[in-house]
Design a protein around this motif. Structure first.
Motif, mmCIF file in Angstrom:
data_model
loop_
_atom_site.group_PDB
_atom_site.id
_atom_site.type_symbol
_atom_site.label_atom_id
_atom_site.label_comp_id
_atom_site.label_asym_id
_atom_site.label_seq_id
_atom_site.Cartn_x
_atom_site.Cartn_y
_atom_site.Cartn_z
ATOM 1 N N TRP A 88 0.834 -1.207 0.000
ATOM 2 C CA TRP A 88 0.000 0.000 0.000
ATOM 3 C C TRP A 88 0.866 1.252 0.000
ATOM 4 O O TRP A 88 0.550 2.246 -0.677
ATOM 5 C CB TRP A 88 -0.930 -0.001 1.212
ATOM 6 N N ILE A 89 1.947 1.206 0.761
ATOM 7 C CA ILE A 89 2.867 2.340 0.812
ATOM 8 C C ILE A 89 3.541 2.526 -0.545
ATOM 9 O O ILE A 89 3.657 3.645 -1.057
ATOM 10 C CB ILE A 89 3.919 2.132 1.919
ATOM 11 N N MET A 90 3.975 1.418 -1.150
ATOM 12 C CA MET A 90 4.652 1.481 -2.446
ATOM 13 C C MET A 90 3.711 1.981 -3.540
ATOM 14 O O MET A 90 4.130 2.722 -4.440
ATOM 15 C CB MET A 90 5.223 0.108 -2.799
ATOM 16 N N ALA A 91 2.424 1.605 -3.464
ATOM 17 C CA ALA A 91 1.449 2.101 -4.437
ATOM 18 C C ALA A 91 1.301 3.615 -4.317
ATOM 19 O O ALA A 91 1.239 4.336 -5.325
ATOM 20 C CB ALA A 91 0.098 1.421 -4.216
ATOM 21 N N GLY A 92 1.261 4.101 -3.082
ATOM 22 C CA GLY A 92 1.132 5.537 -2.856
ATOM 23 C C GLY A 92 2.324 6.316 -3.383
ATOM 24 O O GLY A 92 2.159 7.308 -4.113
ATOM 25 N N VAL A 93 3.536 5.863 -3.051
ATOM 26 C CA VAL A 93 4.720 6.599 -3.496
ATOM 27 C C VAL A 93 4.890 6.515 -5.009
ATOM 28 O O VAL A 93 5.415 7.446 -5.634
ATOM 29 C CB VAL A 93 6.006 6.112 -2.777
ATOM 30 N N ILE A 149 -2.660 7.526 0.705
ATOM 31 C CA ILE A 149 -2.733 8.967 0.414
ATOM 32 C C ILE A 149 -1.545 9.694 1.038
ATOM 33 O O ILE A 149 -0.887 10.524 0.392
ATOM 34 C CB ILE A 149 -4.056 9.561 0.921
ATOM 35 N N PHE A 150 -1.269 9.401 2.318
ATOM 36 C CA PHE A 150 -0.122 10.015 2.995
ATOM 37 C C PHE A 150 1.169 9.757 2.233
ATOM 38 O O PHE A 150 1.976 10.662 2.003
ATOM 39 C CB PHE A 150 0.018 9.468 4.422
ATOM 40 N N THR A 151 1.382 8.488 1.859
ATOM 41 C CA THR A 151 2.646 8.125 1.219
ATOM 42 C C THR A 151 2.742 8.638 -0.217
ATOM 43 O O THR A 151 3.844 8.817 -0.730
ATOM 44 C CB THR A 151 2.858 6.601 1.256
ATOM 45 N N SER A 152 1.602 8.883 -0.860
ATOM 46 C CA SER A 152 1.660 9.475 -2.199
ATOM 47 C C SER A 152 2.219 10.901 -2.114
ATOM 48 O O SER A 152 2.948 11.351 -3.007
ATOM 49 C CB SER A 152 0.284 9.487 -2.861
ATOM 50 N N LEU A 153 1.891 11.597 -1.034
ATOM 51 C CA LEU A 153 2.426 12.949 -0.829
ATOM 52 C C LEU A 153 3.932 12.904 -0.580
ATOM 53 O O LEU A 153 4.690 13.695 -1.149
ATOM 54 C CB LEU A 153 1.710 13.624 0.341
ATOM 55 N N THR A 154 4.373 11.967 0.281
ATOM 56 C CA THR A 154 5.810 11.873 0.558
ATOM 57 C C THR A 154 6.568 11.398 -0.683
ATOM 58 O O THR A 154 7.672 11.875 -0.964
ATOM 59 C CB THR A 154 6.094 10.910 1.729
ATOM 60 N N GLY A 155 5.965 10.467 -1.443
ATOM 61 C CA GLY A 155 6.607 9.998 -2.668
ATOM 62 C C GLY A 155 6.712 11.094 -3.703
ATOM 63 O O GLY A 155 7.724 11.219 -4.393
ATOM 64 N N GLY A 156 5.674 11.908 -3.804
ATOM 65 C CA GLY A 156 5.689 13.007 -4.759
ATOM 66 C C GLY A 156 6.746 14.035 -4.422
ATOM 67 O O GLY A 156 7.493 14.490 -5.293
ATOM 68 N N LEU A 157 6.839 14.406 -3.146
ATOM 69 C CA LEU A 157 7.842 15.384 -2.728
ATOM 70 C C LEU A 157 9.243 14.819 -2.884
ATOM 71 O O LEU A 157 10.163 15.510 -3.325
ATOM 72 C CB LEU A 157 7.600 15.809 -1.279
ATOM 73 N N SER A 158 9.416 13.533 -2.544
ATOM 74 C CA SER A 158 10.731 12.900 -2.669
ATOM 75 C C SER A 158 11.205 12.915 -4.115
ATOM 76 O O SER A 158 12.366 13.226 -4.407
ATOM 77 C CB SER A 158 10.679 11.454 -2.161
#
Length: 269
Positions: A88-93, A149-158
């Motif tokens: 789930w985290i990997m999908a978000g990032v 959703i949370f991790t998509s934000l961190t993945g996007g910024l990263s």
């Protein structure tokens, strides 16, 4: 040709230092690669000044694809990747990284510089204060949809600032009481996804500007990528071994100070 060899040599030196620091301090190499490589690309006039940071970020992400793979394999063997939540985290990032790869190419150069500088300063502050004891509060991890959703934000910024994601994901996961080793292991696996999908975005969006004849895959400058990877792959394990002998809390504070200086330099260039 001689200038190209010198550029690759400089990038190899950069890669050796980045790999060592990544292994020693557990930070994404992009925090160092982006500002230093920006200066190298500018010095050799590889790209126009208005695209130098984009090229540095894209090349940084591509290099992280190699180093994160090595790290993730080791963490998987040690059982440090929590596969119950990792997909789930990997999908978000992945979603966040892919979108930001296209978005960053559309943003003005000064905005990208500002986003990078602010993010680096925030990470430096976190790194500087990380040794201070914090009250242990048990927080339940959110449901998988919210976590994505949370991790998509961190993945996007990263992906936008060209780092692997550990500097953002590890604090997020530990905030929700995920074990530190498992948070780092999960971040290393996500680093592959961030680098892969972020690179796809930068390669696709940059293909309108550069071609393989110019030494580019989109915005990724291949000679610089080769120089960085050919040394960072070997120095990262040396940095990891050195954690047993060097005062890491003190080194983190020194490194945090250097990050602030590099962020200031990015803004004033």
């Amino acid at each position: 040709m001689s200038e190209l060899i010198v550029l690759i040599f400089y990038c190899a030196i950069l890669g050796s230092g980045v790999g060592f620091l990544a292994g020693l301090l557990g930070i994404g190499g992009g925090l160092v690669i982006v500002p230093v490589l920006s200066g190298i690309l500018l010095h050799f006039a590889v790209v126009p000044a208005e695209q130098v940071v984009i090229a540095a970020i894209a090349t940084s992400l591509a290099s992280i694809l190699f180093t994160s793979t090595s790290s993730a394999i080791a963490h998987h063997k040690n059982g440090n990747i929590p596969w119950n939540i990792a997909p789930w985290i990997m999908a978000g990032v992945a979603v966040g990284a892919l979108i930001s790869g296209f978005l960053a190419a559309l943003l003005p150069e000064n905005i990208v510089r500002l986003v990078f500088a602010i993010s680096v300063v925030a990470i430096a502050i976190k790194m500087f204060s990380s040794s201070k004891s914090e009250p242990s509060t048990e927080r339940k991890i959110p449901n998988k949809g919210i976590l994505t959703i949370f991790t998509s934000l961190t993945g996007g910024l990263s992906a936008m600032i060209g780092i692997g994601g550990g500097a953002l994901l590890v604090p997020l996961l530990t905030f929700f009481s995920v074990d530190m080793k498992k948070a780092i292991g999960c971040a290393s696996a996500c680093g592959i996804v961030i680098a892969l999908f972020g690179s796809v975005g930068y390669i696709t969006s940059g293909s309108a500007y550069y071609t393989l004849k110019d030494g580019f895959a989109g915005f990724v400058y291949l000679p610089a990528l080769f120089g960085i990877v050919c040394t960072s792959w070997f120095t990262a394990p040396l940095g990891a071994k050195s954690t047993h002998y060097l005062p890491i809390p003190i080194l983190k504070k020194i490194f945090a100070g250097l990050l602030v200086l590099m962020a200031a330099n990015m803004i004033t260039q």
